[in-house]
Design a protein around this motif. Structure first.
Motif: not given
Length: 271
Positions: A199-213
């Motif tokens: 929600x803080x940036x306007x470009x696509x965000x990549x996330x590293x897969x992990x146990x958090x989600x």
């Protein structure tokens, strides 16, 4: 349109809507297998490559030549777009980083990531102005290419014992202002941190897969556009090797063979 330009077009379009998984290959064989599974794009993994070369990750033990040769093997082994993990850019100056982008494109890549880590234990994260200059140089090199190279900028705080979400977001915002196409902060601790970044940036965000989600669907709900597997598949493969070897060495049995793909199955996936 060249094959590389066509892959670049596909890769850019993948970031426009929804969410997709970027599976990270560590050699030509894994790239071919992952292509057969049905992923829309591949990434390389510096961690996976380091492990395959019997080296520690994150300690500047891979050379630019090694990484680019690995990238060329992977792009040759797949018809999919490939983004290369270029660590911190392999050089001390912004021009070194720009040259790394040009060489990655020459190796067949249509995207690549530059991170703000240094690989130095006493100074693991670069000063913000230094990191921004390097990202800006990478962006300029990418824009000069004859196809749309997707430049990902990474803020590494959470991987190096600096769990400062506000600073991480400030870094990503600065990288966005410098022209990065995709923003990435590996190691975010939970769903709320991921939501805050998205929600803080306007470009696509990549996330590293992990146990958090727990799922791609949930990450999409948080605003994520791309999910990387990082070194996870390499570690999964090596974990199975360790389990099978331990069983044989300690028990003298071969039970692991019951869940191992057949010789013919692997052969067929490499056609």
């Amino acid at each position: 349109m060249s094959d590389q330009a066509a892959r670049a077009q596909v890769f850019g379009q993948l970031h426009e809507t929804g969410v997709f998984v970027l599976a990270n290959a560590w050699d030509a064989g894994s790239a071919r297998l992952l292509t057969g599974v049905g992923f829309p794009a591949l990434g390389t993994t510096s961690g996976g490559l380091a492990f395959a070369r019997a080296r520690r990750d994150g300690d500047n033990l891979l050379s630019r030549d090694e990484v680019l040769a690995n990238a060329a093997e992977i792009t040759d082994a797949t018809r999919l777009p490939v983004s290369v993990d270029l660590e911190s850019g392999y050089g001390e100056t912004p021009e070194d980083v720009a040259e790394t982008i040009r060489l990655a494109a020459r190796a067949g890549a249509v995207g690549g990531s530059i991170e703000d880590a240094t690989g130095l234990k006493d100074r693991p994260i670069r000063a913000l102005d230094e990191a921004v200059d390097r990202v800006a140089a990478a962006v300029a090199a990418a824009r000069a290419l004859p196809f749309p190279f997707v430049l990902t900028a990474r803020a590494e705080n959470f991987l190096y014992g600096r769990p400062d979400l506000a600073d991480t977001i400030a870094r990503l915002q600065a990288f966005e202002a410098a022209g990065a196409d995709v923003l990435y902060a590996p190691g975010l601790p939970d769903a709320e941190a991921i939501r805050a970044v998205c929600s803080s940036v306007g470009k696509p965000v990549n996330v590293l897969a992990g146990p958090a989600v727990e799922s791609v669907k949930r990450l999409a709900e948080l605003g994520v556009r791309r999910v990387s597997l990082g070194s996870a598949l390499t570690r999964a493969a090596l974990g199975k090797v360790l389990e099978a070897a331990a069983e044989t060495a300690t028990e003298g049995t071969f039970g692991f063979l019951a869940s191992t793909p057949s010789y013919d199955r692997i052969n067929s996936l490499l056609d």
